[in-house]
Design a protein around this motif. Structure first.
Motif, PDB file in Angstrom:
ATOM      1  N   VAL A  95       0.859  -1.184   0.000  1.00  0.00           N
ATOM      2  CA  VAL A  95       0.000   0.000   0.000  1.00  0.00           C
ATOM      3  C   VAL A  95       0.896   1.234   0.000  1.00  0.00           C
ATOM      4  O   VAL A  95       1.802   1.363   0.826  1.00  0.00           O
ATOM      5  CB  VAL A  95      -0.929   0.024   1.232  1.00  0.00           C
ATOM      6  N   GLY A  96       0.649   2.113  -0.946  1.00  0.00           N
ATOM      7  CA  GLY A  96       1.415   3.359  -1.027  1.00  0.00           C
ATOM      8  C   GLY A  96       0.486   4.524  -1.284  1.00  0.00           C
ATOM      9  O   GLY A  96      -0.740   4.390  -1.212  1.00  0.00           O
ATOM     10  N   THR A  97       1.064   5.649  -1.595  1.00  0.00           N
ATOM     11  CA  THR A  97       0.248   6.836  -1.824  1.00  0.00           C
ATOM     12  C   THR A  97       0.794   7.667  -2.964  1.00  0.00           C
ATOM     13  O   THR A  97       1.973   7.589  -3.302  1.00  0.00           O
ATOM     14  CB  THR A  97       0.170   7.710  -0.559  1.00  0.00           C
ATOM     15  N   MET A  98      -0.084   8.462  -3.545  1.00  0.00           N
ATOM     16  CA  MET A  98       0.347   9.477  -4.492  1.00  0.00           C
ATOM     17  C   MET A  98       0.753  10.718  -3.708  1.00  0.00           C
ATOM     18  O   MET A  98       0.115  11.075  -2.720  1.00  0.00           O
ATOM     19  CB  MET A  98      -0.780   9.833  -5.462  1.00  0.00           C
ATOM     20  N   ILE A  99       1.827  11.347  -4.165  1.00  0.00           N
ATOM     21  CA  ILE A  99       2.223  12.641  -3.614  1.00  0.00           C
ATOM     22  C   ILE A  99       1.748  13.681  -4.626  1.00  0.00           C
ATOM     23  O   ILE A  99       2.354  13.856  -5.683  1.00  0.00           O
ATOM     24  CB  ILE A  99       3.756  12.727  -3.421  1.00  0.00           C
ATOM     25  N   GLU A 100       0.648  14.334  -4.298  1.00  0.00           N
ATOM     26  CA  GLU A 100       0.017  15.265  -5.239  1.00  0.00           C
ATOM     27  C   GLU A 100      -0.184  16.653  -4.653  1.00  0.00           C
ATOM     28  O   GLU A 100      -0.425  17.601  -5.389  1.00  0.00           O
ATOM     29  CB  GLU A 100      -1.360  14.736  -5.658  1.00  0.00           C
ATOM     30  N   VAL A 101      -0.169  16.746  -3.329  1.00  0.00           N
ATOM     31  CA  VAL A 101      -0.331  18.058  -2.710  1.00  0.00           C
ATOM     32  C   VAL A 101       0.994  18.431  -2.037  1.00  0.00           C
ATOM     33  O   VAL A 101       1.703  17.558  -1.512  1.00  0.00           O
ATOM     34  CB  VAL A 101      -1.495  18.075  -1.692  1.00  0.00           C
ATOM     35  N   PRO A 102       1.388  19.702  -2.072  1.00  0.00           N
ATOM     36  CA  PRO A 102       2.678  20.093  -1.506  1.00  0.00           C
ATOM     37  C   PRO A 102       2.863  19.650  -0.061  1.00  0.00           C
ATOM     38  O   PRO A 102       3.970  19.265   0.335  1.00  0.00           O
ATOM     39  CB  PRO A 102       2.652  21.627  -1.633  1.00  0.00           C
ATOM     40  N   ARG A 103       1.801  19.650   0.731  1.00  0.00           N
ATOM     41  CA  ARG A 103       1.926  19.228   2.128  1.00  0.00           C
ATOM     42  C   ARG A 103       2.397  17.777   2.218  1.00  0.00           C
ATOM     43  O   ARG A 103       3.176  17.421   3.105  1.00  0.00           O
ATOM     44  CB  ARG A 103       0.591  19.385   2.853  1.00  0.00           C
TER      45      ARG A 103
END
Length: 352
Positions: free
Chosen positions: A217-225
Motif C-alpha cells: 500500500v502506497g500513496t500518491m504525492i500530489e499536494v505540496p503538504r
C-alpha cells in the motif's frame, strides 16, 4: 516479481486503465503499469449505471447494494489487466474523480437518467446540484471519498485482492504482488485511516481463501503538504508515486484546464520558458519531489518511488527524476517508446 528485486534504476511503466490499454502498453515495451485509474473503467458501456447508483444512494443498504454491483466489474477488469501484464508490476489507484463527473447536467439528460433509475427528475437534480463544487480539483475526491464512504475502499480492496488471487491460481509463476495506491493523501492520520480499511479487508480475504500473498500500500504525492510530510507518510506508505499533473497545479496555483488561456502570454513575456504541464518545473515542483524523496528514504530506505503523469513521457523530465534515483516513470501507452529511449539515455548519462 518480489519487491526487493526492484533495481535502483529508472524503469518504464505506463498509465493504463483497461486490459486493452495494458496489452497496448506491453506491445510498446512497458515494464509495468504505474497508474491504473480505476474510475476510468466506468465510462465504458453500461458500467456507469452502477456507479451512478452508488452516488445517488440515500441509505447504507442502497450504498451496499450499489457497491455489490460495482465490485465484480472492477474485479473483472483487474483480472484482465493482470493477465495482460503477465506478472509485471501493476499499481492500482483507488477512485479519484469528483463524483459529479459521473452524472449528467443537462435537464433532458437528468430527466432521462432519473427515469432509468426510478427517481423523480427533481430528486436527481438535487443530487447533481449537491455535488457541485466551486473547485472540484480541490474538493471531495481521492482518499476523501474513502474517509466519507469506507465501503468504497473496502469494495476496491476486495476487487484487487480477489483478482490477484484468481490470476495467481492460473499463473503461479507470475507471483502477482498487488500495489494499491491511495490518492490525494495529505496527512499521516488520513493515510492510516484509509490504509487500515485496506489492510483489514485484504487480510480477511486472504484468510478466507487460505492464501499467503504479498501486497503493498502506497500513496500518491500530489499536494505540496504531502511532499513536505513525506518522512511521516513513509511510516505507513510502502511506495510513493508523484502525481505531477496535480502537484504542478497545486504548486503553481493554477488549473491545467484553464491555464491555456494565459500561459501563452507568459511564454511571450518569457516569464516561463516552458509549459509546466508539459515539462516538469524542476526548481519548484522538482524541488518538492527531491525533498519528498529524501525524507521518504530517511524513514524507509527501501521505499519505491515513481512518477505518474504526462511528465513521465517527457525526456527532460525523465532525465531530472532519474537524477533523483527514482525507480520508474509512468505515462500513457503511446508515449512508452519515447520514455524508454529517454530513460536509457538518462541512465547512460548518470552512470558516467
Amino acid at each position: 516479481m518480489k519487491w526487493a528485486d526492484e533495481r535502483r534504476r529508472l524503469k518504464i511503466r505506463t498509465n493504463a486503465d483497461t486490459p486493452r490499454d495494458a496489452a497496448q502498453a506491453v506491445s510498446f515495451g512497458a515494464e509495468g503499469i504505474g497508474l491504473v485509474r480505476t474510475e476510468h473503467m466506468f465510462f465504458d458501456g453500461d458500467k456507469i449505471k452502477s456507479i451512478r447508483e452508488m452516488i445517488v444512494a440515500k441509505t447504507p443498504e442502497q450504498m451496499e447494494a450499489a457497491l455489490a454491483k460495482i465490485e465484480p466489474l472492477q474485479q473483472e477488469d483487474f483480472e484482465g489487466i493482470y493477465e495482460a501484464m503477465e506478472g509485471r508490476p501493476v499499481t492500482i489507484r483507488y477512485l479519484d474523480p469528483p463524483l459529479h463527473e459521473f452524472l449528467p447536467h443537462k435537464a433532458e439528460e437528468v430527466a432521462e437518467l432519473a427515469a432509468e433509475m426510478g427517481m423523480e427528475a427533481d430528486e436527481l437534480q438535487a443530487v447533481v446540484d449537491g455535488l457541485h463544487e466551486v473547485n472540484p480539483m480541490m474538493g471531495h475526491r481521492g482518499s476523501r471519498l474513502a474517509v466519507s464512504n469506507p465501503g468504497i475502499a473496502r469494495m476496491q480492496t476486495e476487487a484487487v485482492i480477489r483478482a490477484a488471487i484468481n490470476v495467481n491460481k492460473k499463473h503461479p509463476e507470475w507471483n502477482i504482488v498487488p500495489e494499491i495506491m491511495l490518492p490525494l493523501i495529505g496527512d499521516l492520520k488520513e493515510l492510516k485511516y484509509v490504509k487500515k480499511i485496506v489492510d483489514d479487508t485484504a487480510k480477511e480475504i486472504l484468510a478466507e481463501e487460505g492464501v499467503d500473498m504479498e501486497y503493498h500500500v502506497g500513496t500518491m504525492i500530489e499536494v505540496p503538504r504531502a511532499a513536505l510530510q513525506a518522512g511521516e507518510l513513509a511510516k505507513e506508505a510502502e511506495f510513493f508515486s508523484f502525481g505531477t499533473n496535480d502537484l504542478t497545479q497545486l504548486t503553481f496555483g493554477f488549473s491545467r484546464d484553464d491555464a491555456g488561456n494565459f500561459l501563452p502570454k507568459y511564454a511571450e513575456a518569457k516569464i516561463y520558458e516552458n509549459d509546466p504541464f508539459a515539462k516538469l518545473d524542476q526548481t519548484g515542483v522538482g524541488e518538492l519531489i527531491k525533498i519528498a524523496a529524501e525524507r521518504g528514504r530517511a524513514t524507509r530506505p527501501d521505499i519505491k518511488l515513481g512518477v505518474c503523469g504526462e511528465h513521465g513521457g517527457d525526456p527532460a523530465s525523465i532525465e531530472f527524476v532519474d537524477g533523483l534515483g527514482l525507480n520508474y516513470v509512468s505515462c500513457s501507452p503511446f508515449r512508452v517508446p519515447i520514455a524508454r529511449l529517454a530513460a536509457a539515455q538518462a541512465a547512460i548519462k548518470h552512470s558516467k
